[in-house]
Every structure is written in structure tokens, then in C-alpha cells.
Design a protein around this motif. Sequence first.
Motif, PDB file in Angstrom:
ATOM      1  N   CYS A  13     -20.028   0.815 -50.580  1.00 48.89           N
ATOM      2  CA  CYS A  13     -20.849   1.283 -49.461  1.00 48.89           C
ATOM      3  C   CYS A  13     -22.276   1.577 -49.909  1.00 48.89           C
ATOM      4  O   CYS A  13     -22.503   2.281 -50.887  1.00 48.89           O
ATOM      5  CB  CYS A  13     -20.234   2.535 -48.865  1.00 48.89           C
ATOM      6  SG  CYS A  13     -21.205   3.200 -47.506  1.00 48.89           S
ATOM      7  N   GLN A  14     -23.235   1.023 -49.168  1.00 44.42           N
ATOM      8  CA  GLN A  14     -24.654   1.282 -49.458  1.00 44.42           C
ATOM      9  C   GLN A  14     -25.360   1.965 -48.298  1.00 44.42           C
ATOM     10  O   GLN A  14     -26.583   1.978 -48.226  1.00 44.42           O
ATOM     11  CB  GLN A  14     -25.369  -0.019 -49.815  1.00 44.42           C
ATOM     12  CG  GLN A  14     -24.957  -0.567 -51.175  1.00 44.42           C
ATOM     13  CD  GLN A  14     -25.772  -1.779 -51.562  1.00 44.42           C
ATOM     14  OE1 GLN A  14     -25.861  -2.732 -50.819  1.00 44.42           O
ATOM     15  NE2 GLN A  14     -26.359  -1.734 -52.746  1.00 44.42           N
ATOM     16  N   GLY A  15     -24.576   2.484 -47.380  1.00 44.38           N
ATOM     17  CA  GLY A  15     -25.155   3.356 -46.361  1.00 44.38           C
ATOM     18  C   GLY A  15     -26.000   2.695 -45.292  1.00 44.38           C
ATOM     19  O   GLY A  15     -26.909   3.316 -44.754  1.00 44.38           O
ATOM     20  N   HIS A  16     -25.704   1.440 -44.963  1.00 43.57           N
ATOM     21  CA  HIS A  16     -26.482   0.769 -43.912  1.00 43.57           C
ATOM     22  C   HIS A  16     -26.276   1.394 -42.540  1.00 43.57           C
ATOM     23  O   HIS A  16     -27.096   1.223 -41.653  1.00 43.57           O
ATOM     24  CB  HIS A  16     -26.085  -0.710 -43.801  1.00 43.57           C
ATOM     25  CG  HIS A  16     -26.093  -1.426 -45.103  1.00 43.57           C
ATOM     26  ND1 HIS A  16     -27.221  -1.924 -45.669  1.00 43.57           N
ATOM     27  CD2 HIS A  16     -25.091  -1.701 -45.966  1.00 43.57           C
ATOM     28  CE1 HIS A  16     -26.909  -2.492 -46.826  1.00 43.57           C
ATOM     29  NE2 HIS A  16     -25.627  -2.366 -47.021  1.00 43.57           N
ATOM     30  N   ALA A  17     -25.145   2.013 -42.373  1.00 46.26           N
ATOM     31  CA  ALA A  17     -24.784   2.687 -41.119  1.00 46.26           C
ATOM     32  C   ALA A  17     -24.544   1.734 -39.950  1.00 46.26           C
ATOM     33  O   ALA A  17     -24.509   2.152 -38.802  1.00 46.26           O
ATOM     34  CB  ALA A  17     -25.809   3.744 -40.728  1.00 46.26           C
ATOM     35  N   VAL A  18     -24.349   0.458 -40.253  1.00 44.86           N
ATOM     36  CA  VAL A  18     -23.945  -0.482 -39.201  1.00 44.86           C
ATOM     37  C   VAL A  18     -22.620  -0.024 -38.590  1.00 44.86           C
ATOM     38  O   VAL A  18     -22.429  -0.065 -37.375  1.00 44.86           O
ATOM     39  CB  VAL A  18     -23.781  -1.914 -39.775  1.00 44.86           C
ATOM     40  CG1 VAL A  18     -23.261  -2.872 -38.728  1.00 44.86           C
ATOM     41  CG2 VAL A  18     -25.102  -2.397 -40.355  1.00 44.86           C
ATOM     42  N   CYS A  19     -21.737   0.438 -39.455  1.00 47.30           N
ATOM     43  CA  CYS A  19     -20.422   0.907 -39.010  1.00 47.30           C
ATOM     44  C   CYS A  19     -20.557   2.026 -37.978  1.00 47.30           C
ATOM     45  O   CYS A  19     -19.847   2.042 -36.974  1.00 47.30           O
ATOM     46  CB  CYS A  19     -19.624   1.400 -40.207  1.00 47.30           C
ATOM     47  SG  CYS A  19     -20.534   2.615 -41.202  1.00 47.30           S
ATOM     48  N   VAL A  29     -22.119   8.468 -41.427  1.00 50.40           N
ATOM     49  CA  VAL A  29     -22.785   8.170 -42.695  1.00 50.40           C
ATOM     50  C   VAL A  29     -23.564   9.408 -43.133  1.00 50.40           C
ATOM     51  O   VAL A  29     -24.412   9.911 -42.399  1.00 50.40           O
ATOM     52  CB  VAL A  29     -23.705   6.947 -42.566  1.00 50.40           C
ATOM     53  CG1 VAL A  29     -24.432   6.694 -43.880  1.00 50.40           C
ATOM     54  CG2 VAL A  29     -22.896   5.724 -42.165  1.00 50.40           C
ATOM     55  N   VAL A  39     -20.484   6.295 -46.356  1.00 51.19           N
ATOM     56  CA  VAL A  39     -19.710   6.398 -45.127  1.00 51.19           C
ATOM     57  C   VAL A  39     -18.576   7.410 -45.294  1.00 51.19           C
ATOM     58  O   VAL A  39     -18.010   7.563 -46.381  1.00 51.19           O
ATOM     59  CB  VAL A  39     -19.159   5.015 -44.726  1.00 51.19           C
ATOM     60  CG1 VAL A  39     -18.101   4.529 -45.703  1.00 51.19           C
ATOM     61  CG2 VAL A  39     -18.608   5.032 -43.318  1.00 51.19           C
ATOM     62  N   CYS A  61     -20.165  -4.917 -41.273  1.00 55.21           N
ATOM     63  CA  CYS A  61     -20.561  -4.183 -42.480  1.00 55.21           C
ATOM     64  C   CYS A  61     -21.045  -5.196 -43.515  1.00 55.21           C
ATOM     65  O   CYS A  61     -20.288  -6.071 -43.934  1.00 55.21           O
ATOM     66  CB  CYS A  61     -19.387  -3.387 -43.047  1.00 55.21           C
ATOM     67  SG  CYS A  61     -19.753  -2.749 -44.703  1.00 55.21           S
ATOM     68  N   PRO A  62     -22.297  -5.093 -43.943  1.00 54.97           N
ATOM     69  CA  PRO A  62     -22.850  -6.106 -44.845  1.00 54.97           C
ATOM     70  C   PRO A  62     -22.157  -6.150 -46.199  1.00 54.97           C
ATOM     71  O   PRO A  62     -22.202  -7.167 -46.886  1.00 54.97           O
ATOM     72  CB  PRO A  62     -24.317  -5.680 -45.016  1.00 54.97           C
ATOM     73  CG  PRO A  62     -24.581  -4.671 -43.961  1.00 54.97           C
ATOM     74  CD  PRO A  62     -23.274  -4.057 -43.591  1.00 54.97           C
ATOM     75  N   ASN A  63     -21.532  -5.076 -46.585  1.00 48.43           N
ATOM     76  CA  ASN A  63     -20.941  -5.006 -47.925  1.00 48.43           C
ATOM     77  C   ASN A  63     -19.423  -5.156 -47.932  1.00 48.43           C
ATOM     78  O   ASN A  63     -18.799  -4.994 -48.965  1.00 48.43           O
ATOM     79  CB  ASN A  63     -21.309  -3.666 -48.574  1.00 48.43           C
ATOM     80  CG  ASN A  63     -22.768  -3.598 -48.926  1.00 48.43           C
ATOM     81  OD1 ASN A  63     -23.613  -4.138 -48.207  1.00 48.43           O
ATOM     82  ND2 ASN A  63     -23.101  -2.954 -50.018  1.00 48.43           N
ATOM     83  N   THR A  65     -17.180  -3.210 -46.884  1.00 50.75           N
ATOM     84  CA  THR A  65     -16.652  -1.940 -47.367  1.00 50.75           C
ATOM     85  C   THR A  65     -15.374  -1.523 -46.639  1.00 50.75           C
ATOM     86  O   THR A  65     -14.531  -0.826 -47.192  1.00 50.75           O
ATOM     87  CB  THR A  65     -17.738  -0.850 -47.153  1.00 50.75           C
ATOM     88  OG1 THR A  65     -18.916  -1.235 -47.871  1.00 50.75           O
ATOM     89  CG2 THR A  65     -17.282   0.506 -47.593  1.00 50.75           C
ATOM     90  N   ILE A  66     -15.274  -1.961 -45.375  1.00 48.32           N
ATOM     91  CA  ILE A  66     -14.228  -1.440 -44.500  1.00 48.32           C
ATOM     92  C   ILE A  66     -13.062  -2.424 -44.398  1.00 48.32           C
ATOM     93  O   ILE A  66     -13.273  -3.623 -44.253  1.00 48.32           O
ATOM     94  CB  ILE A  66     -14.796  -1.191 -43.075  1.00 48.32           C
ATOM     95  CG1 ILE A  66     -16.065  -0.345 -43.141  1.00 48.32           C
ATOM     96  CG2 ILE A  66     -13.739  -0.543 -42.186  1.00 48.32           C
ATOM     97  CD1 ILE A  66     -16.891  -0.384 -41.865  1.00 48.32           C
TER      98      ILE A  66
END
Length: 73
Positions: A13-19, A29, A39, A61-63, A65-66
Motif C-alpha cells: 500500500c502506498q496510500g493513493h486512497a483510490v480504495c 487511509v 489503508v 487500486c494501483p498497487n 494491495t486489496i
Amino acid sequence: MGKLRVKVDLALCQGHAVCMQEAPEVFRVNETDGHYPKVEVILEFPPEDLREKVMDAVRYCPNRTISVEEIPD
Ligand code: SF4
């Protein structure tokens, strides 16, 4: 259909907050000191009517993560 369980890999997780934009009922986030925000899953077992939003968060989520797990009834 079973129940949904939401999991995140915090190492990714890099904290983009798209989620959080996709499913604010499920993801929050949090700011961290000097690091990427991370997140937090605030609803690990979301109700069925949030399924679409959760799956959008997984998708966008770009990474990657989920992930979700289907828990049989
Ligand atoms: S879970 Fe994905 S979209 Fe959400 S904050 Fe982490 S990296 Fe960003």
C-alpha cells in the motif's frame, strides 16, 4: 453466494486512497509520520450491497494491495 472478506497487504500500500474513494464504508487511509499513508480496513466483512464498490476498489487500486476471499455460508 458467500460472504466477502476483505484483505490488504500493507507492504504494497502506498496510500493513493483510490480504495477510499471507491468504498469509503470499507477503507480508510491514515496519515503516517514520514511514510506513505496506509489503508485500514474498517469493515472486514462488508454486506452484500457493498460488494460492487469493494470489487471496484480491488480493480482500481494501483498497487494491487486489496484482495477478497469468499467465505461460504
Ligand atoms: S489500498 Fe491501494 S488504493 Fe488504497 S491506499 Fe493502499 S495502495 Fe492506495
